[in-house]
Design a protein around this motif. Structure first.
Motif, PDB file in Angstrom:
ATOM      1  N   HIS A 236       0.582  -1.209   0.301  1.00  0.00           N
ATOM      2  CA  HIS A 236       0.144   0.063   0.150  1.00  0.00           C
ATOM      3  C   HIS A 236       0.957   1.216  -0.106  1.00  0.00           C
ATOM      4  CE1 HIS A 236      -3.851  -2.017   0.357  1.00  0.00           C
ATOM      5  NE2 HIS A 236      -3.446  -2.824   1.168  1.00  0.00           N
ATOM      6  N   PHE A 237       2.043   1.008  -0.049  1.00  0.00           N
ATOM      7  CA  PHE A 237       2.792   2.305  -0.126  1.00  0.00           C
ATOM      8  C   PHE A 237       4.221   2.143  -1.245  1.00  0.00           C
ATOM      9  CE2 PHE A 237       1.221   3.024   3.924  1.00  0.00           C
ATOM     10  CZ  PHE A 237       1.291   4.490   4.239  1.00  0.00           C
ATOM     11  N   LYS A 248      13.548   2.108   2.324  1.00  0.00           N
ATOM     12  CA  LYS A 248      13.444   0.912   2.839  1.00  0.00           C
ATOM     13  C   LYS A 248      13.262   0.858   4.362  1.00  0.00           C
ATOM     14  CE  LYS A 248      15.903  -1.806  -0.837  1.00  0.00           C
ATOM     15  NZ  LYS A 248      16.917  -2.676  -1.312  1.00  0.00           N
ATOM     16  N   ALA A 249      14.157   1.971   4.961  1.00  0.00           N
ATOM     17  CA  ALA A 249      13.945   2.093   6.353  1.00  0.00           C
ATOM     18  C   ALA A 249      12.534   2.449   6.985  1.00  0.00           C
ATOM     19  CB  ALA A 249      14.844   2.938   6.934  1.00  0.00           C
ATOM     20  N   PHE A 250      11.864   3.058   6.101  1.00  0.00           N
ATOM     21  CA  PHE A 250      10.212   3.568   6.207  1.00  0.00           C
ATOM     22  C   PHE A 250       9.626   2.412   6.214  1.00  0.00           C
ATOM     23  CE2 PHE A 250       6.354   5.342   4.740  1.00  0.00           C
ATOM     24  CZ  PHE A 250       6.150   6.293   5.645  1.00  0.00           C
ATOM     25  N   GLY A 251      10.011   1.190   5.617  1.00  0.00           N
ATOM     26  CA  GLY A 251       9.115   0.106   5.517  1.00  0.00           C
ATOM     27  C   GLY A 251       8.629  -0.068   3.910  1.00  0.00           C
ATOM     28  N   ILE A 252       8.974   0.777   3.022  1.00  0.00           N
ATOM     29  CA  ILE A 252       8.548   0.616   1.583  1.00  0.00           C
ATOM     30  C   ILE A 252       9.614  -0.482   0.971  1.00  0.00           C
ATOM     31  CG2 ILE A 252       8.181   1.721  -0.368  1.00  0.00           C
ATOM     32  CD1 ILE A 252       7.513   4.289   1.144  1.00  0.00           C
ATOM     33  N   SER A 253       9.095  -1.355   0.140  1.00  0.00           N
ATOM     34  CA  SER A 253       9.754  -2.047  -0.778  1.00  0.00           C
ATOM     35  C   SER A 253       9.601  -1.943  -2.295  1.00  0.00           C
ATOM     36  CB  SER A 253       9.252  -3.429  -0.406  1.00  0.00           C
ATOM     37  OG  SER A 253       8.021  -3.789  -0.709  1.00  0.00           O
ATOM     38  N   THR A 254       8.750  -1.043  -2.676  1.00  0.00           N
ATOM     39  CA  THR A 254       8.234  -0.786  -3.896  1.00  0.00           C
ATOM     40  C   THR A 254       9.037   0.673  -4.239  1.00  0.00           C
ATOM     41  OG1 THR A 254       6.394  -2.156  -4.359  1.00  0.00           O
ATOM     42  CG2 THR A 254       6.636  -0.400  -5.979  1.00  0.00           C
ATOM     43  N   ILE A 255      10.191   0.679  -4.956  1.00  0.00           N
ATOM     44  CA  ILE A 255      10.893   1.818  -5.029  1.00  0.00           C
ATOM     45  C   ILE A 255      11.187   2.301  -6.465  1.00  0.00           C
ATOM     46  CG2 ILE A 255      12.699   3.422  -4.236  1.00  0.00           C
ATOM     47  CD1 ILE A 255      13.026   1.308  -1.890  1.00  0.00           C
TER      48      ILE A 255
END
Length: 520
Positions: A236-237, A248-255
């Motif tokens: 969702h992010f 990635k530290a924020f928790g996002i894997s789709t970059i």
């Protein structure tokens, strides 16, 4: 080092011409004296027809402006940009947003072959674009995602928001798009109140992933998502950033990343344009790029005399530095283009709002005008009063669309009639001996006409404006690609924010201290 405008013979000649004939130039007399004035001062460019005939400009002034461009090395500077040279001198960066749209085979055009020394980079750009567009199609096909929230500010908000609104006719997903930029919590709160976490995709758009407003809103959106029962931040992010580690530290894997040579106000062509691709699809996004690419090629190859970005940029020099006009009004006669003035404000004023040249020397002349405006016909019932009868002359730039969209098509003749009438009235004026109904006329305007508002024509229009800003900045000898003026207030805010908790007033000026004390 390129000569600066005021160091050229053409600048001196322009001053003499202005003092002798330019300052008393009358458009009505010019049209009466030259039946072919419209043909001489209008031209076609990719997807855009431009009428410059209602400007206080004659052949002699235009010729000297072309001389000025050549004496300032405009063509060589343009070629240096397209060659990938480090023309952003204060940051030692290339300026290559044109590479982002140098790919047009899918819409029947031949892309310009990548310049040799940046061929590898072109390949990286193509690969990143394809990954972003594949993701866009995946989300578009996902019926569970009904709402897309773009969290960004500046170029990470203005470009995508403007384009999504402009191309709403071509949006086929049925998804709702929301844009959050202001750190005022009410803006984010109003958006979140409409959403359900399981149906929402958040796009966190920040080149550095440290922009204070964006990260504050992103953290609050994440907290809301988790508190509302949302699961799977990875789904969702998504992040649009160059700082992969922070995302990635924020928790996002789709970059989806982009490069340091992509300035924020030139970034909608990059991964920052993901909301546009989500709205109009990968093919629509490619058409947007193709329209911009066509204008890039026009700017790169057309002789100055028929080069529309050059002609507009030189007209801006004529008005700012010789006529002394301090602002320009943008009047798009299209509700779909209602955010275009805000987008162009950043593009021009952040680029050319500089007081020193590229060598750091104080400038002895004015640079960027103030841009402002609203869509027609709304503006006619608001600020057009000052355009017609105010004490200051404000050049107006009309943007009109020949063919309307599918809704209430009968309205379009009224819309176009108003655009034409306003330009005519500004030029012709009206005599009234009583004074109150007197319109002095001789008020200049430019008229840009698109056959239809499509992804391709929007791309061309925006690239036209980018290159026009490049031209005026090049003539002034400034670096149009940094924005140090954005930074100081942001740095000071980091000192002031904790004081709102502690009440510490030490070291502050009396005004800031007094205001802060009232906020405690």
């Amino acid at each position: 080092m390129r000569p600066r405008a005021d160091q050229t013979a053409a600048w001196t000649a322009l001053r003499t011409l202005f003092d002798t004939t330019g300052k008393n130039f009358d458009l009505r007399e010019a049209f009466a004296a030259d039946p072919r004035r419209f043909e001489s001062f209008s031209q076609d460019a990719p997807h855009v027809f431009a009428d410059l005939s209602k400007n206080r400009l004659d052949a002699a002034a235009q010729t000297l402006l072309f001389d000025l461009a050549r004496q300032c090395g405009l063509e060589q500077y343009r070629d240096a940009m397209f060659a990938g040279e480090l023309i952003n001198s204060t940051e030692q960066r290339a300026v290559m947003h044109f590479l982002l749209r140098n790919h047009a085979q899918s819409v029947g055009q031949q892309a310009q072959p990548a310049i040799k020394n940046i061929a590898k980079l072109q390949s990286e750009v193509d690969e990143a674009r394809e990954a972003m567009l594949a993701y866009a199609e995946q989300v578009r096909a996902d019926a569970a995602i009904t709402d897309i929230v773009n969290i960004g500010i500046g170029g990470s908000d203005l470009g995508p928001q403007m384009a999504v609104l402009a191309l709403a006719e071509f949006a086929t997903t049925g998804k709702r798009f929301h844009f959050v930029s202001n750190v005022d919590g009410r803006e984010l709160g109003d958006v979140l109140a409409q959403l359900r976490p399981q149906n929402t995709l958040f796009l966190i758009a920040s080149k550095t992933f440290t922009t204070a407003e964006t990260m504050t809103n992103a953290q609050s959106a994440k907290a809301w998502f988790e508190a509302s029962g949302g699961r799977d931040i990875g789904r969702h992010f998504a992040a649009l950033t160059s700082n992969v580690a922070a995302a990635k530290a924020f928790g996002i894997s789709t970059i989806f990343g982009f490069w340091d040579w992509v300035g924020g106000r030139y970034s909608l062509w990059s991964a920052i344009g993901l909301p546009i691709a989500l709205a109009v699809g990968s093919q629509g996004f490619r058409e947007l790029l193709a329209g911009a690419h066509a204008m890039d090629e026009h700017f790169r190859t057309a002789p100055l005399e028929r080069n529309l970005p050059a002609r507009l940029g030189l007209l801006d020099i004529w008005y700012r530095n010789f006529h002394g006009f301090t602002s320009r009004s943008i009047a798009p006669y299209s509700s779909a283009l209602r955010r275009l003035p805000a987008y162009l404000q950043q593009l021009e004023m952040e680029s050319n709002g500089k007081r020193v040249d590229s060598q750091g020397r104080a400038l002895p002349f004015e640079t960027a005008p103030v841009l402002w405006g609203e869509p027609g016909t709304n503006g006619q019932h608001a600020y057009f009063q000052v355009l017609h009868q105010g004490t200051s002359v404000v050049p107006v730039e009309f943007v009109a669309i020949k063919e309307s969209g599918p809704v209430f098509k009968s309205h379009n003749h009224k819309l176009l009639a108003n655009a034409l009438a306003q330009a005519q009235a500004l030029m012709q004026g009206k005599t009234d001996v009583g004074g109150h109904k007197h319109f002095p006329g001789n008020r200049p305007s430019t008229f840009l006409l698109l056959e239809r508002l499509t992804p391709a024509s929007l791309g061309a229009l925006l690239a036209l404006q980018e290159h026009r800003v490049f031209v005026s900045g090049a003539i002034w000898g400034i670096n149009s690609f940094d924005q140090w003026g954005v930074e100081l207030g942001k740095v000071l805010a980091q000192d002031i924010e904790p004081r709102l908790q502690s009440g510490d007033l030490s070291g502050l000026d009396a005004s800031t201290a007094g205001l802060l004390q009232r906020m405690l």
